[in-house]
Design a protein around this motif. Structure first.
Motif, short mmCIF file in Angstrom:
data_model
loop_
_atom_site.label_atom_id
_atom_site.label_comp_id
_atom_site.label_asym_id
_atom_site.label_seq_id
_atom_site.Cartn_x
_atom_site.Cartn_y
_atom_site.Cartn_z
N SER A 40 0.99 -1.21 0.04
CA SER A 40 0.08 0.26 -0.06
C SER A 40 0.88 1.28 0.03
O SER A 40 1.81 1.32 0.84
CB SER A 40 -0.84 0.19 1.28
N SER A 42 0.52 5.89 -0.46
CA SER A 42 -0.73 6.70 -0.35
C SER A 42 -0.37 8.03 -0.74
O SER A 42 0.97 8.53 -0.69
CB SER A 42 -1.19 6.70 1.10
N ASN A 390 -3.87 4.47 -1.88
CA ASN A 390 -4.96 5.15 -1.01
C ASN A 390 -4.79 6.61 -0.97
O ASN A 390 -3.55 7.13 -0.88
CB ASN A 390 -4.66 4.78 0.42
N THR A 392 -6.09 9.82 0.28
CA THR A 392 -6.58 10.28 1.65
C THR A 392 -6.78 11.86 1.42
O THR A 392 -6.38 12.48 0.65
CB THR A 392 -6.22 10.02 2.72
N THR A 438 -11.67 9.35 1.40
CA THR A 438 -10.76 8.23 1.23
C THR A 438 -11.22 7.57 0.09
O THR A 438 -12.49 7.17 -0.21
CB THR A 438 -10.46 7.31 2.33
N SER A 440 -9.57 4.35 -2.28
CA SER A 440 -8.51 3.21 -2.73
C SER A 440 -8.52 2.73 -3.77
O SER A 440 -9.67 2.31 -4.65
CB SER A 440 -8.83 2.06 -1.81
#
Length: 600
Positions: A40, A42, A390, A392, A438, A440
């Protein structure tokens, strides 16, 4: 870059060992990292920073001799900020070749460099040009064994006369350049008098003092070591501070991680009481690192490093080829690396905070005026497997959420293939935002040499909703997407560096296979190695295109051919082992890994 004969010889020796070890056994070797656990990364859109600097958009040479090529249509989309040159390898040998004076050899080099600088420092580029003073002098690894280097026997007079001539020619031209005094003065083929030696500092000090005497506003770049080295830079900063000859821009080449190296360089400057100044890396990416995925990784790290500018290195077509250091094919067509730089150049507005993970790096930006956010992902180890981006902080960017409460997500895969007419669309659809802030985005890293670009815009119900389906070479059971194999094809399992661990192979001329698919585009993956032959590909019975599977180093699962965009529907590829091979190859093997089908 082919400035470096010593490195090339080492690389060729290693390639020779690889040939001996791999010939006849291509199915058992594996890359350092063929896959990894899910990863992951971000980006946080609520934490904007400075405007994107496009620090990595630079090139060592990469232009035609007079600077006119490549065309603006291929250069402007990359938003270049740095170029570096000095006429290396041009006939005549520079000042040295002219007998340590200004003759036709020197003139050819200075004319080339100033022509290049004139184009890229003016509109629309307004880029910086690092003038390689040592290349003008003739230190491009072609100098003879009896070369008299600057300040040999303590005599710097000829070197000073040379520097005076260079500065005079630059000032007369009206072109703005930064003076990069000596390329890689650390025991390579460019400087034979010792790294940070007393003679080196005499050479350096003489040049800096002459440049600043004649052109007080001049920008001096150095020391341009062949790699980041804490000890060398420590000694250089201390000595040049004492001598009053500190460069205006601190520079080095390559390095494991530009962010870590730049932090260390900043700490060294602080320790020596040197006021902060720009840093550059005017050569980066070794030859084995020059693929779309690794390039994206390095660009991502440059984006967060604080390095002001960096230039892509050249290894195979120095020094007058307008290929942008092999980002373009010999025919002037974009490669996967070109598209990676194109994605990097699209970052606008403000950079945003990002978190990379393991071998996967990410950099991102947000631009309210354009109602767009971008992210670029790359791997420095060939890592494959599932990666999730991700996103955010969407509550801080309500302008990115459409009236339907969704964000439009475009995921494009940039395969490391040459030529490449456009990235492959993996996803193109509106996506709901989780908990209002958020998002994904799944990214299936089927090849670690590929890069991925993600574009976010307000959801509006448009887009193809397109997806990419991976079809292993062993899928032969019919359905929407499947392979067929005629006589003289075999299958091997348990191959660790290939998708699903399988390979379908043939070494017999005329052996034919087919791939039947429903979609609008297909990318074919096959082995490239020292013993691979040439096979042909045709679409729906059209003209056949030859694909050469030879490579000096193994790439078991890279994209070797990409179809043009086709009308949506059923299509068939026909693959034929031609029985021919590259003169450097040791065999006629053809090994099919998989196909990626893009369907709307």
């Amino acid at each position: 870059m082919n400035h470096r004969p010593l490195r090339r010889l080492r690389a060729r020796a290693m390639a020779g060992l690889a040939v001996a070890a791999l010939a006849g056994s291509w199915l058992v070797s594996a890359p350092a990292r063929a896959g990894a656990a899910d990863t992951s990364v971000s980006i946080d859109l609520s934490r904007p920073g400075a405007a994107p600097s496009h620090a990595g958009s630079g090139f060592l040479y990469g232009l035609s001799q007079d600077g006119s090529g490549p065309a603006d249509s291929l250069l402007q989309p990359l938003a270049p900020t740095l170029f570096r040159g000095g006429g290396a390898r041009l006939a005549g040998g520079g000042w040295l070749g002219d007998g340590y004076r200004a003759g036709s050899g020197y003139q050819a080099r200075i004319d080339s460099a100033l022509s290049q600088a004139r184009r890229v420092t003016g509109a629309p580029y307004h880029a910086t040009y690092h003038l390689l003073v040592s290349d003008l002098w003739g230190a491009d690894t072609t100098q003879p064994a009896d070369t008299v280097y600057p300040c040999d026997n303590g005599d710097c007079s000829n070197w000073a006369a040379f520097v005076d001539r260079v500065v005079g020619d630059v000032r007369a031209s009206g072109v703005s350049v930064a003076y990069d005094i000596w390329n890689e003065p650390d025991g390579t083929g460019f400087w034979q008098r010792g790294v940070n030696s007393a003679q080196y500092y005499r050479m350096w000090d003489t040049a800096v003092r002459e440049i600043r005497r004649l052109q007080p506003s001049a920008v001096v770049v150095g020391p341009s070591y062949s790699g980041y080295n804490h000890g060398w830079l420590d000694g250089f900063l201390g000595q040049t501070k004492a001598d009053g000859t500190l460069p205006d821009v601190v520079n080095w080449h390559f390095g494991a991680d530009p962010a870590a190296d730049n932090a260390d360089a900043g700490a060294l400057m602080a320790a020596h009481g040197v006021p902060a100044r720009p840093t550059t890396i005017n050569e980066y990416l070794f030859s084995q690192q020059q693929n779309a995925g690794y390039t994206a990784w390095f660009l991502d790290r440059l984006a967060v490093s604080g390095v002001s500018q960096a230039a892509h290195a050249i290894w195979s077509d120095c020094c007058t080829s307008p290929s942008l250091d092999s980002l373009l094919t010999a025919g002037g067509q974009p490669t996967g690396q070109w598209w990676t730089y194109r994605a990097y150049a699209r970052m606008s507005g403000a950079t945003v905070a990002s978190t990379s993970s393991g071998a996967i790096a990410v950099a991102g930006s947000r631009d309210q005026a354009a109602a767009t956010a971008y992210a670029l992902l790359g791997s420095n180890s060939g890592q494959s497997g599932a990666t999730t981006l991700n996103v955010t902080g969407l509550a801080a960017t309500p302008w990115l959420v459409g009236a339907n409460g969704k964000v439009h997500v475009l995921v494009q895969r940039i395969p490391d293939v040459a030529p490449l007419d456009a990235p492959l669309t993996v996803q193109d659809a509106d996506v709901a935002v989780s908990a209002g802030s958020t998002l994904s985005v799944p990214v299936s890293y089927v090849s670690g040499t590929d890069a991925y670009a993600v574009t976010l815009t307000p959801g509006n119900g448009s887009g193809s909703g397109g997806t990419t389906t991976v079809v292993d070479g062993t899928v032969t059971g019919g359905g929407a997407d499947y392979f067929t194999y005629g006589a003289n094809w075999g299958v091997t399992t348990g191959v660790p560096d290939m998708y699903a661990g399988t390979a379908n192979w043939s070494y017999v001329a005329g052996a034919t296979a087919g791939f039947h698919f429903q979609g609008s585009r297909v990318a074919l993956h096959a082995v490239r190695d020292v013993d691979q032959g040439i096979f042909s590909v045709s679409v729906d019975g059209g003209p056949a295109v030859a694909v050469d599977g030879y490579a000096p180093a193994r790439n078991a699962s890279g994209v070797v051919w990409t179809s043009p965009v086709l009308s949506p529907g059923a299509h068939t590829l026909t693959l034929v082992n031609t029985g021919q091979r590259n003169g450097a190859s040791s065999g006629n093997n053809v090994a099919i890994d998989r196909a990626d089908v893009t369907a709307p």
